[in-house]
Design a protein around this motif. Structure first.
Motif, mmCIF file in Angstrom:
data_model
loop_
_atom_site.group_PDB
_atom_site.id
_atom_site.type_symbol
_atom_site.label_atom_id
_atom_site.label_comp_id
_atom_site.label_asym_id
_atom_site.label_seq_id
_atom_site.Cartn_x
_atom_site.Cartn_y
_atom_site.Cartn_z
ATOM 1 N N SER A 269 -4.481 2.404 -3.553
ATOM 2 C CA SER A 269 -3.532 1.850 -2.733
ATOM 3 C C SER A 269 -2.382 1.543 -3.515
ATOM 4 N N THR B 296 0.823 -1.384 -0.120
ATOM 5 C CA THR B 296 -0.112 0.012 0.328
ATOM 6 C C THR B 296 0.709 1.228 0.164
ATOM 7 N N SER C 145 -5.351 3.823 1.957
ATOM 8 C CA SER C 145 -6.024 2.743 2.086
ATOM 9 C C SER C 145 -7.434 3.046 1.989
#
Length: 456
Positions: free
Chosen positions: A416, A34, A65
């Motif tokens: 992400s 991420t 995220s």
């Protein structure tokens, strides 16, 4: 000194941002990574009204995220797992049972064709032998197809058992990472890499069983089954196991010394898909094949017993039904000969009264648990049709689930995943920021030196 301090804080902030950009670029191809960023915050002035401020600071590291998108991806993983595991079994059954030369219908039709042919000359030994040969061939086809279902039953049970060790290991890994995230976070360190590892484990678990995930304020994740039973709470994890003491596979979840009995047809994922196939497709199909063999052999034997193979000699059973055997479900009676066929209704040689009654059995109804009342000649066709519908529905659901999973992965990546073009721009921008602040420091040093010379 405020000029130098401001520029130094800017250079340090740019350096922190460049470190983050370099981490993102380094992990551009790392699965499950991420991307991260820095949140820059201006430092307020001294309150005098004459100070523009005291530079800049890195307020926090950001982790890009979206919990909703992750949840969607995990739900899709569960659906893909559920339908992908059962499709190979359905495809095999559909292929075997609908084959022109190996289906039950082919064997049953040939048996009754042989009986019809014997009506031309009921005393003909070759025609009688053809009936026995056809009966034996039909029995072998019943045994062969029933054996396929028995082997699938063993395979499904083994596959379900093989899933549990990896599943339990992943669940324990999530709990361990929860503990590490709390410890690392308490020291003020970045926990993004640990959270990435945890989410990859959750994705793995989600493909095996359907889960609900709750992200807690302390950084931990609580994972539970769709039916509510807990798998992971904090640093505690549950264990899934099969109990076979009753002779069947009973799925149990043990958590904090409490054991929950689960309906594994409803747990979702690979485990739920296999259980649902076993209980709602494979077992009913097995039972139906056995019921056809049982009722057909009973009708044929009963009709033979009502006829005569010779004056005063009643007929004897042609077929033996053995529900305890996967490879010998239906067999010819041991030592049965052509002369034992009771085609005559009164014992008169050449009479075919009872033979005609035997032929008529194909049009008689039988009762199957999965279909209800059907004609013997149509039973296998209806079973194959139902199996084909189940297979097509599962394939359609698998295609849909695969598409949804791909879309959810794309949605996750849009938030992400690392975009190297975007990171390249950030790299240049923060490099320029760093160089500009270093120039400010150089100017401040020049001004400071000039001031010293004034008093020199």
């Amino acid at each position: 000194m405020s000029i130098s301090y401001n520029a130094l804080s800017g250079a340090l902030a740019a350096q922190a941002a460049l470190n983050t950009v370099s981490q993102n670029i380094a992990n551009a191809q790392t699965k499950g990574y991420t991307r991260q960023g820095v949140l820059l915050q201006a430092n307020a002035g001294d309150g005098s009204g004459l100070s523009p401020g005291n530079g800049v600071q890195v307020g926090s590291l950001l982790r890009f995220s979206d919990s909703y998108k992750s949840q969607q991806m995990w739900r899709a993983a569960s659906d893909v797992g559920k339908h992908s595991q059962t499709q190979p079994y359905l495809t095999q059954l559909e292929k075997v049972m609908s084959d022109d030369k190996s289906s039950l219908s082919y064997g049953i039709d040939n048996f009754f064709k042989a009986l019809n042919a014997a009506g031309v000359d009921p005393t003909s030994t070759p025609l009688r032998q053809q009936v026995i040969t056809a009966a034996d061939s039909m029995s072998q086809q019943f045994n062969s197809i029933f054996n396929v279902t028995a082997n699938q039953m063993i395979s499904v049970q083994q596959q379900r058992s093989a899933i549990l060790p990896g599943l339990n290991e992943s669940v324990a890994g999530i709990a361990k990472l929860n503990q590490q995230i709390i410890a690392v976070g308490a020291n003020g360190s970045n926990t993004s890499a640990l959270i990435d590892q945890r989410e990859q484990l959750i994705d793995s678990v989600a493909s095996q069983v359907g889960v609900e995930v709750l992200n807690n304020a302390d950084g931990t994740a609580t994972v539970s089954l769709k039916s509510g039973q807990p798998l992971v709470v904090g640093n505690l994890s549950g264990t899934l196991a099969f109990d076979t003491t009753s002779g069947v596979q009973q799925l149990n979840l043990t958590f904090a010394q409490t054991t929950f009995k689960l309906d594994d047809t409803k747990v979702g994922g690979q485990l739920g898909g296999l259980a649902n196939f076993q209980e709602n497709t494979l077992k009913p199909l097995q039972q139906s094949i056995a019921e056809i063999a049982d009722q057909m052999s009973a009708k044929v034997n009963a009709q033979l017993a009502a006829g005569f193979s010779a004056p005063g000699v009643p007929g004897t059973p042609l077929l033996v039904f053995n529900p305890a055997s996967a490879t010998g479900l239906l067999q010819l009676s041991s030592g049965f000969k052509t002369s034992d066929l009771a085609f005559s209704s009164d014992g008169t040689p050449g009479d075919s009264g009872n033979l005609q009654q035997l032929v008529a059995i194909k049009g008689q109804p039988i009762t199957l648990t999965s279909l209800g009342n059907v004609l013997l000649g149509d039973a296998d066709t209806q079973l194959v049709g139902k199996l084909g519908i189940d297979s097509q529905q599962n394939q359609a659901q698998l295609n849909t689930a695969t598409t949804v999973r791909q879309q959810s992965e794309d949605d996750w990546k849009s938030t992400s995943a690392v975009n190297t073009d975007e990171e390249g721009i950030n790299l240049i921008e923060f490099q320029n920021m760093y160089q500009a602040n270093m120039k400010v420091i150089a100017v401040a040093n020049t001004l400071f030196d000039a001031t010293l010379k004034m008093f020199g």
